[in-house]
Structures are given as C-alpha cells and as structure tokens.
Design a protein around this motif. Sequence first.
Motif, PDB file in Angstrom:
ATOM      1  N   GLY A  99      66.040 -93.055  72.887  1.00 40.86           N
ATOM      2  CA  GLY A  99      64.998 -92.586  71.973  1.00 40.86           C
ATOM      3  C   GLY A  99      64.925 -91.072  71.892  1.00 40.86           C
ATOM      4  O   GLY A  99      65.644 -90.343  72.583  1.00 40.86           O
ATOM      5  N   SER A 100      64.047 -90.611  71.004  1.00 46.84           N
ATOM      6  CA  SER A 100      63.734 -89.184  70.906  1.00 46.84           C
ATOM      7  C   SER A 100      62.448 -89.120  70.102  1.00 46.84           C
ATOM      8  O   SER A 100      62.055 -90.105  69.488  1.00 46.84           O
ATOM      9  CB  SER A 100      64.827 -88.417  70.174  1.00 46.84           C
ATOM     10  N   GLY A 101      61.789 -87.971  70.096  1.00 50.73           N
ATOM     11  CA  GLY A 101      60.592 -87.890  69.276  1.00 50.73           C
ATOM     12  C   GLY A 101      60.959 -87.640  67.829  1.00 50.73           C
ATOM     13  O   GLY A 101      60.255 -87.991  66.906  1.00 50.73           O
ATOM     14  N   GLY A 213      60.498 -91.155  66.792  1.00 48.56           N
ATOM     15  CA  GLY A 213      59.049 -91.056  66.952  1.00 48.56           C
ATOM     16  C   GLY A 213      58.493 -91.872  68.101  1.00 48.56           C
ATOM     17  O   GLY A 213      59.231 -92.428  68.913  1.00 48.56           O
ATOM     18  N   THR A 214      57.189 -91.920  68.125  1.00 48.92           N
ATOM     19  CA  THR A 214      56.498 -92.628  69.205  1.00 48.92           C
ATOM     20  C   THR A 214      55.548 -93.640  68.570  1.00 48.92           C
ATOM     21  O   THR A 214      54.392 -93.757  68.944  1.00 48.92           O
ATOM     22  CB  THR A 214      55.707 -91.630  70.071  1.00 48.92           C
ATOM     23  N   VAL A 233      67.388 -88.397  73.776  1.00 44.74           N
ATOM     24  CA  VAL A 233      68.402 -87.570  73.114  1.00 44.74           C
ATOM     25  C   VAL A 233      67.699 -86.394  72.463  1.00 44.74           C
ATOM     26  O   VAL A 233      66.665 -86.549  71.826  1.00 44.74           O
ATOM     27  CB  VAL A 233      69.144 -88.370  72.011  1.00 44.74           C
ATOM     28  N   THR A 234      68.294 -85.222  72.625  1.00 47.33           N
ATOM     29  CA  THR A 234      67.724 -84.052  71.966  1.00 47.33           C
ATOM     30  C   THR A 234      68.817 -83.083  71.549  1.00 47.33           C
ATOM     31  O   THR A 234      69.945 -83.172  72.018  1.00 47.33           O
ATOM     32  CB  THR A 234      66.727 -83.323  72.895  1.00 47.33           C
ATOM     33  N   ALA A 242      60.284 -79.935  71.195  1.00 46.71           N
ATOM     34  CA  ALA A 242      58.842 -80.187  71.168  1.00 46.71           C
ATOM     35  C   ALA A 242      58.577 -81.674  70.941  1.00 46.71           C
ATOM     36  O   ALA A 242      57.713 -82.273  71.567  1.00 46.71           O
ATOM     37  CB  ALA A 242      58.193 -79.361  70.066  1.00 46.71           C
ATOM     38  N   ASP A 243      59.365 -82.279  70.057  1.00 48.76           N
ATOM     39  CA  ASP A 243      59.171 -83.701  69.774  1.00 48.76           C
ATOM     40  C   ASP A 243      59.600 -84.568  70.947  1.00 48.76           C
ATOM     41  O   ASP A 243      59.025 -85.619  71.208  1.00 48.76           O
ATOM     42  CB  ASP A 243      59.968 -84.096  68.524  1.00 48.76           C
TER      43      ASP A 243
END
Length: 343
Positions: A99-101, A213-214, A233-234, A242-243
Amino acid sequence: MAVKDIMDALRKEHVDNTPLSELVKDIKLVGSTLEIVFRLPQKHLEEEIRRKTVQALESVPDVEKVNVRFVEGPPAQFLQAPVFQRRKVQGVKHLIAVGSGKGGVGKSTVAVNLALALSRLGARTGLLDADIYGPSVPTMLGLKGQRVYVNDQNKIIPLEKFGLKTLSIGFLLPSEDTPVIWRGPMLMKALTQFLFDVEWGELDVLVLDLPPGTGDVQLTLAQNVDMSGAIIVTTPQDVALADVRKATSMFKEVGIPVLGVIENMAYFVCPESGKKYYIFGKGKVLEFAQAYGLKILGSIPIDPQVAEGSDLGLPIVEAYPHSEVAQAFLGIARLVLEELNRR
Ligand SMILES: Nc1ncnc2c1ncn2[C@@H]1O[C@H](COP(=O)(O)OP(=O)(O)OP(=O)(O)O)[C@@H](O)[C@H]1O
Ligand SMILES: [Mg+2]
C-alpha cells in the motif's frame, strides 16, 4: 474507466486536509448521473464537500449530473473492530498488503514484480488485485479480457500466469468500459469474497495490491482479514512521503505490522554514462523510515523498461530477470521472506 477517473478527480480536492476520495461511502453511476454518498466528518462541511465535488467532477467526461448525499460519522468508527473477528484465508500462510497513501507511486508495479520475485525464490505465491476502482493487474500480467469461473463448491478459481495464482475484479466485469453500477458495500463484499471464497490452494504468500489511500478498502481488509503485514511503497518526493506517513499511521492504528518500506523511482541511471541521478531527491525515504522505526526493504530505480513491461503484460522480473531492477526485486523478496519467517 469512469470510476477510476472519478476517484482520481476526487482525490485532488480536499476538505480539512482529507482528500474527498477518502470520504466516499458509496458511489453509483447510472448513465451519466453520479450518485455519491459521503461520510460527513463534521456537520458544517456539507456545503464545502458538495461544492468541491461538483467542481472536481466537471473535468470527468462521463459524468454530467452529480447527486450528493451524506451519512454522518467519521471513518474512525471502522477502526474499532475487535481483532478476534479477523479471519485467516484458508490455505494461505502469509497475507501481505502492498500500500501507500498516494496514487501512482508504483504500488501495482511493485506488487506484481514482488510476487514474481517471491515465486522465483520458490515460494508458492498468489496476487490479489484489491484495487476495485482501478484494477491494473489484468494489464500488467497480460490477462486483460480473461474471465474467472466458479467451481461446484461455489468457489472462484483464480487465473494462473508466470507461476502466480491471481484474481482481480477486472476478471469479473463484462468489459473495462461497460458502465457498471458500483456500490460501496457491494464492492466491499466482492473484496472479502475474493479472499475467502476462492480456491487459492496452498500458498506461502498472497500479495495484495491495494488501491491508493486509506479508505474503505483498507479498512474493510483491516477489519476482516488476518494479515501478516503491510509493505509501504513511496517515492522520495515530499508529497508522496506525507501521504505515506498517513498510511503508516493507519496500518499501525489497525494493528497490521509494517514489514518495511520500498523506495520506488529512487534514481535514474543514465544509459550512456552509467551515472546515477536522484531525480526526486536522495536520503529522504531513509530519514522517514528511521523516524518511524521502519525497515527499508530496497530501492527501485526509474527504468523505462519497467513501465513498458507493465503495459505489455510482461513484468520486468519475468522479462529481464538479470536486470538491475529485477535483481532489486529479488533482494526485496528475500528480505520479505526473512521477515515473514520470523513471525
Ligand atoms: N520504477 C519505475 N520505473 C519506471 N516506471 C515506473 C516505475 N514504477 C512504476 N512506474 C510506472 O508508473 C506508473 C504508475 O505505476 P503503478 O500503476 O504501479 O502505480 P500505483 O501506485 O499502483 O497507481 P494507482 O495509485 O493508480 O494504483 C505506471 O505507468 C508504471 O509503469
Ligand atoms: Mg495500482
């Protein structure tokens, strides 16, 4: 796909620092009329959400009319599910979520190539595309247009490609462009069915490709499913970080251990000079990981072959197993297996 365009458009507008996409409770597109239900975090935000939604969707060609409704209550109510309700997926030793934001940082690319790398290391591996709004696994594995079937016991038989068992909502839709009526609760049910009503067989690892997202998908999973851990993952960009901070907090809050962080698009190697360029900045991901006590599992460079492979349905780990990127994925897969075996 209309729904993905809608969610992408809603992701760009914020109220109270929250993207509108994360407040969506229910979406239904009938013809060109979009009916959308938001969870209302605070009473006074009603008008602002309504206005920003209409504004955001002006640019989405499939939507001509928007009806906005609200239900009250913050998303936090989802987080209070007791842990003992979480079920294990039968036959699956470890379930891990990628996941990631933020959207577009390469979650699906990572999920697909990591699953292939795990499989190359000998782990029996499955890949579940949990992105019910914008599934990308069918394209990335070259399975677009394929369908899945149900056996006598009413279980879905996953498809198989490159040694992976795989499932995506894309394999159930009549066609990618069909205007489908999408309803939040129905999709959430589809998602849990994708885990529990599937003939996965015996798997060492099932990799889940999460939507950005969350939002509801993440929470539904956190609430219902016993997971071994999440991988974040970023990219080194500040906005992405930030996300990701938000995603990390969410996983922690719902009690899913974060196995580590993968830095994607970390650098670019000039093919002529062999020199490394840190396009989005260097060292930021490491700083962030340290601050949260997270492990860096590996860094993946920007490589046009990665994007090409995804579009052609031939992921880089399969197409060029000796490339620098494929080797990086194998290194990450080794660390992931180590982490999992420790649990
Ligand atoms: N390391 C990389 N080098 C080059 N291109 C990449 C790399 N990683 C991802 N891409 C490309 O970036 C785009 C976005 O990647 P991907 O779809 O995996 O992101 P995502 O986070 O899953 O997006 P979404 O939030 O929409 O689900 C794709 O076109 C993909 O091919
Ligand atoms: Mg994706």
